[in-house]
Design an enzyme around this catalytic site. Structure first.
Site, PDB file in Angstrom:
ATOM      1  N   CYS A  74      -5.867   0.061   7.083  1.00  0.00           N
ATOM      2  CA  CYS A  74      -5.668   0.599   5.730  1.00  0.00           C
ATOM      3  C   CYS A  74      -6.814   1.558   5.378  1.00  0.00           C
ATOM      4  O   CYS A  74      -7.981   1.166   5.369  1.00  0.00           O
ATOM      5  CB  CYS A  74      -5.601  -0.541   4.722  1.00  0.00           C
ATOM      6  SG  CYS A  74      -5.343   0.031   3.022  1.00  0.00           S
ATOM      7  N   CYS A 127       0.844  -1.190   0.000  1.00  0.00           N
ATOM      8  CA  CYS A 127       0.000   0.000   0.000  1.00  0.00           C
ATOM      9  C   CYS A 127       0.888   1.251   0.000  1.00  0.00           C
ATOM     10  O   CYS A 127       2.008   1.229   0.499  1.00  0.00           O
ATOM     11  CB  CYS A 127      -0.893  -0.003   1.234  1.00  0.00           C
ATOM     12  SG  CYS A 127      -2.052   1.394   1.285  1.00  0.00           S
TER      13      CYS A 127
END
Ligand SMILES: [Zn+2]
Length: 208
Positions: A100, A41
């Site tokens: 996230c 990410c």
């Protein structure tokens, strides 16, 4: 953070590297031969090399919001093709992380403009695993589980590519699904059964 510090930090970094190995940059300039492709990410806390204790030249990195591997993303597909078919890495890792923001956004109903199309891929993961996810009462646990399932689905997306299928057949390339726990710093191996997935989906996605 003062942006000017970046350059003094860089000077110090060069000095430190040369103190350990005088030929460090001479060697680095010769080329790269990484063993690993890391797809993570873009989150500023998921630092790829640093969290794995690796340095320059050791890992080929691709990062985007929520570590997605989309077959129509020219960027991700080019990275996979280059790393797998040309650099010949032997391991491809999809590394998600708890907390996230991309995954959280996909769990909420909100119009986020240009991000909608990107987050839709995560909503698709939710749809595929709706039964399991809806059975989880605790919101935090549900969120953590979606992070894990998203990693799993992105690994499946990797297995759908011709580059990965060919490299698996030719040299036994492996795909791994990991999660980085930002609360503890721990890297967790989801122990995805790559071979089982490959056999299961080959019937449909077989390319090579
Ligand atoms: Zn993230």
């Amino acid at each position: 953070m003062d942006i000017k510090n970046v350059f003094s930090n860089n000077k110090k970094w060069i000095k430190d590297k040369l103190a350990v190995d005088a030929n460090y940059f001479e060697e680095l300039g010769k080329g790269q031969n990484p063993e690993l492709l890391f797809i993570g990410c873009s989150d500023s806390r998921v630092t790829a090399e640093e969290l794995m204790g690796l340095g320059p030249g050791e890992v080929f990195v691709h990062r985007n919001i929520a570590n997605m591997v989309s077959g129509i993303d020219l960027n991700a597909m080019s990275v996979v093709e280059y790393a797998v078919s040309h650099l010949k890495v032997n391991h491809v890792v999809v590394c998600g992380h708890y907390a996230c923001g991309g995954v959280k956004a996909a769990m909420q109903s909100a119009d986020l403009g240009v991000l909608n199309g990107w987050l839709r891929n995560i909503r698709d993961v939710y749809r595929i695993h709706r039964e399991e996810l809806n059975a989880i009462q605790d919101e935090e646990k549900k969120y953590d589980r979606l992070v894990e399932l998203n990693v799993k689905e992105q690994c499946v997306n990797l297995i759908k590519t011709a580059a990965v299928q060919k490299a698996y057949r030719d040299r036994g390339l492996k795909v791994h699904g990991w999660v980085f726990d930002v609360h503890t710093g721990k890297l967790i191996d989801l122990k995805i059964d790559f071979e089982k997935f490959l056999t299961d989906i080959m019937e449909i996605y077989h390319l090579d």
